[in-house]
Scaffold this motif. Structure first.
Motif, short mmCIF file in Angstrom:
data_model
loop_
_atom_site.label_atom_id
_atom_site.label_comp_id
_atom_site.label_asym_id
_atom_site.label_seq_id
_atom_site.Cartn_x
_atom_site.Cartn_y
_atom_site.Cartn_z
N MET A 217 0.83 -1.21 0.00
CA MET A 217 0.00 0.00 0.00
C MET A 217 0.86 1.25 0.00
O MET A 217 0.56 2.22 -0.71
N ILE A 218 1.94 1.23 0.77
CA ILE A 218 2.85 2.38 0.80
C ILE A 218 3.47 2.60 -0.57
O ILE A 218 3.58 3.74 -1.05
N VAL A 219 3.88 1.50 -1.24
CA VAL A 219 4.46 1.60 -2.58
C VAL A 219 3.44 2.21 -3.55
O VAL A 219 3.77 3.11 -4.34
N PHE A 220 2.18 1.75 -3.48
CA PHE A 220 1.13 2.28 -4.35
C PHE A 220 0.92 3.77 -4.09
O PHE A 220 0.77 4.56 -5.04
N VAL A 221 0.88 4.15 -2.82
CA VAL A 221 0.65 5.56 -2.47
C VAL A 221 1.77 6.43 -3.00
O VAL A 221 1.53 7.50 -3.58
N VAL A 222 3.01 6.00 -2.82
CA VAL A 222 4.16 6.78 -3.31
C VAL A 222 4.10 6.91 -4.83
O VAL A 222 4.39 7.98 -5.39
N LEU A 223 3.72 5.83 -5.51
CA LEU A 223 3.63 5.86 -6.97
C LEU A 223 2.60 6.88 -7.46
O LEU A 223 2.88 7.67 -8.37
N ILE A 224 1.42 6.88 -6.84
CA ILE A 224 0.39 7.79 -7.33
C ILE A 224 0.64 9.23 -6.86
O ILE A 224 0.18 10.18 -7.50
N GLN A 225 1.39 9.39 -5.75
CA GLN A 225 1.68 10.74 -5.29
C GLN A 225 2.78 11.39 -6.11
O GLN A 225 2.75 12.60 -6.37
N LEU A 226 3.77 10.61 -6.53
CA LEU A 226 4.89 11.16 -7.28
C LEU A 226 4.71 11.03 -8.79
O LEU A 226 5.38 11.72 -9.56
N GLY A 227 3.83 10.11 -9.22
CA GLY A 227 3.64 9.88 -10.65
C GLY A 227 3.02 11.07 -11.35
O GLY A 227 2.07 11.68 -10.85
N GLU A 228 3.57 11.43 -12.50
CA GLU A 228 3.03 12.53 -13.29
C GLU A 228 3.35 12.35 -14.77
O GLU A 228 4.31 11.67 -15.13
N ARG A 229 2.53 12.94 -15.60
CA ARG A 229 2.76 12.95 -17.05
C ARG A 229 3.25 14.35 -17.42
O ARG A 229 2.55 15.35 -17.18
N ARG A 230 4.43 14.42 -17.98
CA ARG A 230 5.01 15.71 -18.34
C ARG A 230 4.73 15.99 -19.83
O ARG A 230 5.36 15.39 -20.70
N PRO A 253 3.39 19.66 -15.85
CA PRO A 253 3.33 18.47 -15.01
C PRO A 253 1.88 18.13 -14.65
O PRO A 253 1.20 18.88 -13.96
N MET A 254 1.39 17.01 -15.15
CA MET A 254 0.02 16.56 -14.85
C MET A 254 0.11 15.33 -13.95
O MET A 254 0.52 14.25 -14.40
N LYS A 255 -0.26 15.51 -12.68
CA LYS A 255 -0.11 14.43 -11.70
C LYS A 255 -1.13 13.32 -11.95
O LYS A 255 -2.26 13.56 -12.39
N VAL A 256 -0.72 12.11 -11.61
CA VAL A 256 -1.62 10.96 -11.74
C VAL A 256 -2.78 11.09 -10.77
O VAL A 256 -3.93 10.85 -11.11
N ASN A 257 -2.47 11.51 -9.55
CA ASN A 257 -3.50 11.68 -8.53
C ASN A 257 -3.72 13.17 -8.29
O ASN A 257 -3.35 13.71 -7.24
N SER A 391 -6.11 7.31 5.51
CA SER A 391 -5.07 7.82 6.41
C SER A 391 -3.69 7.65 5.80
O SER A 391 -2.84 8.55 5.89
N LEU A 392 -3.46 6.51 5.18
CA LEU A 392 -2.14 6.25 4.58
C LEU A 392 -1.84 7.21 3.45
O LEU A 392 -0.71 7.71 3.32
N ILE A 393 -2.84 7.51 2.62
CA ILE A 393 -2.65 8.45 1.51
C ILE A 393 -2.30 9.83 2.03
O ILE A 393 -1.39 10.51 1.52
N GLU A 401 5.62 15.74 0.59
CA GLU A 401 5.60 17.18 0.33
C GLU A 401 6.51 17.93 1.30
O GLU A 401 7.21 18.88 0.90
N THR A 402 6.53 17.52 2.57
CA THR A 402 7.38 18.17 3.56
C THR A 402 8.85 17.93 3.25
O THR A 402 9.69 18.83 3.36
N VAL A 403 9.18 16.69 2.84
CA VAL A 403 10.56 16.37 2.47
C VAL A 403 11.00 17.23 1.28
O VAL A 403 12.14 17.73 1.24
N LYS A 404 10.10 17.43 0.31
CA LYS A 404 10.43 18.27 -0.85
C LYS A 404 10.76 19.69 -0.42
O LYS A 404 11.68 20.32 -0.95
N GLN A 405 10.00 20.22 0.54
CA GLN A 405 10.24 21.58 1.01
C GLN A 405 11.59 21.70 1.70
O GLN A 405 12.32 22.67 1.50
N VAL A 406 11.92 20.69 2.53
CA VAL A 406 13.22 20.70 3.21
C VAL A 406 14.34 20.59 2.17
O VAL A 406 15.37 21.27 2.26
N GLN A 407 14.14 19.73 1.17
CA GLN A 407 15.13 19.58 0.10
C GLN A 407 15.36 20.88 -0.63
O GLN A 407 16.50 21.24 -0.93
#
Length: 420
Positions: A217-230, A253-257, A391-393, A401-407
């Motif tokens: 489930m975590i793998v699926f969530v990460v895929l749909i959160q980061l997946g995008e069509r450019r 950038p067109m996000k999957v989710n 909750s997981l999503i 998103e928070t990690v991206k901001q810190v990065q």
């Protein structure tokens, strides 16, 4: 990652932002333990133990257990979320609000102010409904005790809203999202205890299945959160005076989710609303209404199918509101941009609509799988899970998103990011 965190704390501004965020979240979780005066929280807690799977259960999860314990943050940040969603919908429907949104920073400030007032209004309505619905759990149910409860819950929501805005302004990440995430994570203790008990008992196989499904489930969530069509975009060169503008290549950038977790929340709320209202009237509904509630229950195969279809429908609905291919194509045309191989104007709108439709379908199907995975797992293992797909999503999305901001803060100061 640990080196990155150490480098982040070396930066004074970033260190202050991180510490400020932790301080505000600590204050929020501390306040979630202060009870509302005049209410017998033990009775409400017993009620929740018997009715933890409905809409109120999700409401309690977003408040971090403050709702079932009837503390000052019982309403959580839900009124603000409701207000924000309704304002987004009204911005599309009311031209004046749409013009206000396009009016730059001043327009956004006005919309934010209206959203705050609407939040207080929703908080008063919800607090009144809760006070009337749980009237049997008041120590002395009278006018003044109800007013005290309403004022306390509304003030709690106002404080959470203020904290969320301050975190966004002076901390790291989106404050409202972080509050919801911390509240959800506060309920992980009971889930971890259940898993530990399974490992200590003879049901080790069930525990392993739970861990594997949770990982997937975590793998699926990460895929749909980061997946995008450019979608590639080329800008034509323009000569103004002695300067040449444009000519560069970029992408849309067109996000999957694109709709986020909204479709899951809408679908589950709509499906669980009848059962939640019925639970206030009778504990065991009978007749045709009882059979109807049983059929539309998410744990029922027919109810699960309806839930899945609703998620897809709401994903298309909310994406249509937040992303308008006509506006995107029009802005590209005004700035001399075009998609290679696609003519500007109507062909561009049709192309973007086709790409968007396919992306939404993929994202919605994956959302439905994630949302229904805990339901199917509960049916197979007969173990009630406290951590659902919704909750997981939320948690994974906010964490990324928070990690991206810190990065981005570290990259600005020539430090390596979390993935460096």
């Amino acid at each position: 990652m640990f080196k990155t965190l150490r480098d982040a704390f070396k930066i004074e501004d970033l260190r202050k932002r991180i510490l400020f965020t932790f301080f505000m979240l600590f204050a929020i979780r501390s306040g979630a333990a202060i009870p509302i005066p005049g209410i017998d929280s033990r009775g409400i807690l017993e009620y929740f133990n018997n009715n933890s799977e409905g809409l109120l259960g999700m409401f309690d999860a977003f408040s971090g257990g403050a709702f079932k314990n009837m503390t000052i943050f019982a309403l959580g940040i839900i009124p603000y979320i409701n207000s924000s969603i309704i304002m987004n919908l009204l911005t599309i429907a009311i031209p004046a609000l749409e013009e206000m949104q396009k009016d730059g920073e001043d327009g956004r400030k006005k919309i934010a102010k209206i959203t705050r007032y609407a939040t207080i209004g929703f908080a008063v309505i919800q607090a009144t409904a809760i006070s009337i619905g749980f009237r049997s759990y008041f120590v002395n149910y009278n006018f003044w005790s109800v007013i005290a409860a309403i004022v306390t819950m509304t003030a709690g929501t106002a404080f959470l809203m203020w904290c969320g805005e301050k975190i966004t302004e002076n901390g790291v990440g989106n404050g409202i999202s972080l509050i919801i995430t911390v509240n959800i994570l506060s309920g992980l203790g009971s889930g971890a205890l259940t898993l530990y008990e399974l490992f200590m008992s003879s049901e080790v196989v069930k525990a392993i299945i739970l861990l594997v499904v949770f990982f997937l489930m975590i793998v699926f969530v990460v895929l749909i959160q980061l997946g995008e069509r450019r979608v590639p975009v080329q800008y034509a060169k323009r000569v103004q005076g002695r300067k040449v503008y444009g000519g560069q290549s970029t992408h849309i950038p067109m996000k999957v989710n694109m709709a986020g977790v909204i479709p899951v929340i809408f679908a589950s709320s709509l499906l669980q609303f009848p059962a939640t209202i019925t639970s206030f009237i009778t504990a065991s509904p009978s007749g045709w209404w009882g059979k109807t509630l049983e059929v539309i229950s998410i744990s029922n195969p027919y109810g699960a199918a309806i839930y899945f279809v609703l998620i897809i429908a709401f994903a298309y609905f909310y994406t249509a509101i937040t992303f308008n291919p006509y506006d995107v194509a029009n802005n590209m045309k005004k700035n001399g941009g075009f998609i290679p191989g696609i003519r500007p104007g109507k062909p561009t709108v049709e192309y973007l609509s086709k790409v968007l439709s396919r992306l939404v379908l993929i994202g919605a199907v994956m959302l439905g799988i994630i949302a229904l995975a805990p339901v199917g797992l509960t049916a197979v293992t007969k173990i009630q899970l406290n951590f659902g797909g919704t909750s997981l999503i939320i948690v994974a999305g906010v964490a990324l998103e928070t990690v991206k901001q810190v990065q981005s803060q570290l990259v600005m100061r020539h430090y390596k990011g979390f993935l460096g």
